[in-house]
Design a protein around this motif. Structure first.
Motif, short mmCIF file in Angstrom:
data_model
loop_
_atom_site.label_atom_id
_atom_site.label_comp_id
_atom_site.label_asym_id
_atom_site.label_seq_id
_atom_site.Cartn_x
_atom_site.Cartn_y
_atom_site.Cartn_z
N ILE A 14 0.70 -1.61 -0.06
CA ILE A 14 -0.33 -0.10 0.19
C ILE A 14 0.73 1.19 -0.12
CG2 ILE A 14 -2.08 -1.02 1.37
CD1 ILE A 14 -1.44 0.38 4.08
N THR A 15 2.34 1.66 -0.01
CA THR A 15 3.10 2.44 0.13
C THR A 15 4.48 2.15 -1.10
OG1 THR A 15 4.58 1.77 1.82
CG2 THR A 15 2.24 3.39 1.93
N LEU A 16 4.64 3.11 -1.58
CA LEU A 16 5.97 3.45 -2.19
C LEU A 16 7.71 2.91 -1.62
CD1 LEU A 16 5.71 6.10 -4.14
CD2 LEU A 16 4.60 4.02 -4.92
N PRO A 17 8.10 2.93 -2.03
CA PRO A 17 9.06 1.75 -1.61
C PRO A 17 10.63 2.97 -0.73
CG PRO A 17 9.18 1.11 -3.81
CD PRO A 17 8.16 1.68 -3.58
N THR A 18 10.70 2.90 0.46
CA THR A 18 11.57 3.78 0.76
C THR A 18 12.98 3.39 1.63
OG1 THR A 18 9.80 5.29 1.55
CG2 THR A 18 12.22 5.55 2.40
N SER A 19 13.70 3.61 0.43
CA SER A 19 14.99 3.01 0.45
C SER A 19 15.53 3.07 1.46
CB SER A 19 15.90 3.37 -0.84
OG SER A 19 15.39 2.54 -1.33
N ILE A 20 16.66 2.57 2.35
CA ILE A 20 17.65 3.43 3.88
C ILE A 20 19.13 3.45 3.05
CG2 ILE A 20 18.56 2.72 6.26
CD1 ILE A 20 15.28 1.85 6.75
N PRO A 21 19.59 3.89 3.24
CA PRO A 21 20.81 4.09 2.96
C PRO A 21 22.07 3.21 3.54
CG PRO A 21 20.78 6.93 4.33
CD PRO A 21 18.98 5.85 4.41
N PRO A 22 23.00 2.36 2.82
CA PRO A 22 23.27 1.79 3.29
C PRO A 22 24.49 2.12 4.13
CG PRO A 22 24.06 2.27 0.97
CD PRO A 22 23.18 3.03 1.30
N THR A 23 24.59 1.21 5.39
CA THR A 23 25.57 1.51 7.06
C THR A 23 26.32 0.43 7.23
OG1 THR A 23 25.56 2.28 8.89
CG2 THR A 23 23.45 0.98 8.14
N TYR A 24 27.35 0.42 8.25
CA TYR A 24 27.40 -0.51 9.19
C TYR A 24 27.38 -0.11 10.29
CZ TYR A 24 31.80 -3.15 10.36
OH TYR A 24 31.93 -4.58 11.25
N GLN A 25 27.04 -1.39 11.04
CA GLN A 25 26.90 -1.87 11.90
C GLN A 25 28.14 -2.86 12.36
OE1 GLN A 25 23.49 -4.31 12.94
NE2 GLN A 25 22.51 -2.23 13.91
N ASP A 26 28.85 -2.04 13.54
CA ASP A 26 30.08 -2.29 14.00
C ASP A 26 28.83 -3.94 15.25
OD1 ASP A 26 32.23 -1.14 13.77
OD2 ASP A 26 30.97 0.44 14.83
N ALA A 27 30.03 -5.19 15.70
CA ALA A 27 30.31 -5.49 16.48
C ALA A 27 28.97 -5.05 17.88
CB ALA A 27 31.12 -6.26 16.92
N ASN A 28 27.82 -6.01 18.21
CA ASN A 28 27.04 -5.01 19.09
C ASN A 28 26.12 -3.70 19.07
OD1 ASN A 28 27.46 -7.80 21.24
ND2 ASN A 28 29.48 -7.36 21.48
N GLY A 29 26.57 -3.86 17.59
CA GLY A 29 26.39 -1.82 17.45
C GLY A 29 24.69 -2.21 17.68
N MET A 30 24.06 -0.37 17.21
CA MET A 30 23.12 -1.27 17.50
C MET A 30 22.27 0.52 16.41
SD MET A 30 19.98 0.27 20.86
CE MET A 30 19.68 -0.71 21.47
N ASN A 31 21.62 1.03 15.29
CA ASN A 31 21.01 1.61 14.66
C ASN A 31 19.41 1.86 14.54
OD1 ASN A 31 23.79 0.18 13.21
ND2 ASN A 31 23.72 2.13 12.35
N VAL A 32 18.97 3.40 14.55
CA VAL A 32 17.57 3.68 14.28
C VAL A 32 17.41 3.93 13.36
CG1 VAL A 32 15.85 4.80 15.62
CG2 VAL A 32 17.34 3.65 16.84
N TRP A 33 16.34 3.36 12.51
CA TRP A 33 15.71 4.25 10.94
C TRP A 33 14.58 4.07 11.34
CZ3 TRP A 33 17.95 -0.75 9.27
CH2 TRP A 33 19.56 -0.79 9.61
N SER A 34 14.22 5.70 10.77
CA SER A 34 12.96 6.38 11.12
C SER A 34 12.14 7.15 9.39
CB SER A 34 12.83 7.49 11.66
OG SER A 34 12.36 7.43 12.65
N PRO A 35 12.17 5.84 8.65
CA PRO A 35 11.77 5.62 6.89
C PRO A 35 10.40 6.39 6.79
CG PRO A 35 11.70 3.35 7.22
CD PRO A 35 12.47 4.14 8.17
N TYR A 36 9.82 7.11 5.94
CA TYR A 36 8.66 7.90 5.62
C TYR A 36 8.03 6.94 4.31
CZ TYR A 36 8.04 11.96 8.18
OH TYR A 36 9.03 13.25 9.10
N LEU A 37 6.83 6.14 5.02
CA LEU A 37 6.15 5.20 3.64
C LEU A 37 4.71 5.95 3.38
CD1 LEU A 37 6.47 2.09 6.28
CD2 LEU A 37 8.08 3.45 4.33
N GLN A 38 4.69 6.70 2.29
CA GLN A 38 3.62 6.91 1.77
C GLN A 38 2.58 6.35 0.46
OE1 GLN A 38 4.95 11.52 0.54
NE2 GLN A 38 6.50 10.82 1.23
N GLY A 39 1.44 6.48 0.52
CA GLY A 39 0.92 5.72 -0.60
C GLY A 39 0.16 6.32 -1.29
N PRO A 40 -0.13 7.56 -2.26
CA PRO A 40 -0.88 8.23 -2.69
C PRO A 40 -2.16 7.45 -3.69
CG PRO A 40 0.77 8.58 -3.72
CD PRO A 40 1.32 7.68 -3.01
#
Length: 209
Positions: free
Chosen positions: A102-128
């Motif tokens: 129901i929404t268009l695909p939203t890409s998340i930028p490539p990233t590297y995650q260290d051992a025991n690391g943590m990332n938080v992403w907040s993409p917008y999802l839109q389906g007009p």
């Protein structure tokens, strides 16, 4: 004598090539075996994903067969490995309602995650004004009237694992996060602005690599 010498040299050359080929093959097998042993000892574990919240801007039918939706989700990913890093080369996020995107695909930028690391992403999802089947429109109206809509936030992409200086090949990753959004229920949400509500979900996601 000349013919015999030529044949003798040819045999020596073939034996030398065979030894070289055998040596190269043995070296490759040993390297692969070492990598396999290291990999088995480290026991790599797939990353953990949690759908933390969803901020709803719009979710309504513009016609019986068209859905308009705009929202933002917050996804936390954690690398549970002690000695293995993770490259997220490609990650695409989109939302599904009953197996229909129901929404268009939203890409998340490539990233590297260290051992025991943590990332938080907040993409917008839109389906007009996304076309949907008529029966889905009726079910969405029913869900909205009942005060809860079940969506699935999907993330698909490619990851690589890093052990020391060694980086593995690319693997597919699939993430499914089930989101029960209590639309219209302000008791379970916080107004970010007028008609925009943020819902806390804290829902673990299914991950396959």
């Amino acid at each position: 004598m000349g013919v015999k010498d030529c044949g003798h040299h040819e045999d020596k050359r073939k034996k030398l090539l065979k030894r070289i080929a055998f040596g190269i093959l043995t070296f490759i097998v040993l390297v692969l075996l070492i990598i396999l042993i290291i990999w088995a000892v480290l026991r790599p574990t797939k990353p953990k994903f949690v759908l933390q919240d969803a901020t709803l801007y719009s979710f309504n039918l513009t016609s019986p067969t068209q859905l308009n939706s705009v929202f933002q989700v917050t996804v936390q990913t954690r690398n549970p490995n002690d000695k293995i890093g993770i490259y997220y080369d490609r990650l695409i996020t989109y939302a599904f309602y009953q197996n229909q995107q129901i929404t268009l695909p939203t890409s998340i930028p490539p990233t590297y995650q260290d051992a025991n690391g943590m990332n938080v992403w907040s993409p917008y999802l839109q389906g007009p004004s996304v076309p949907i089947a008529p029966y889905l429109g009726a079910e969405i109206n029913q869900d909205i009237s009942m005060g809860s809509v079940q969506l699935v936030i999907k993330m698909d992409g490619r990851v690589r694992f890093k052990v020391g200086t060694y980086v593995s090949g690319s693997y597919r990753i699939h993430v499914n996060c089930h989101a029960y959004i209590p639309i219209g229920n302000t008791d379970n949400g916080i107004y970010v602005s007028r008609n925009v509500i943020k819902y806390t979900l804290s829902k673990s996601c299914d991950v396959s690599v």
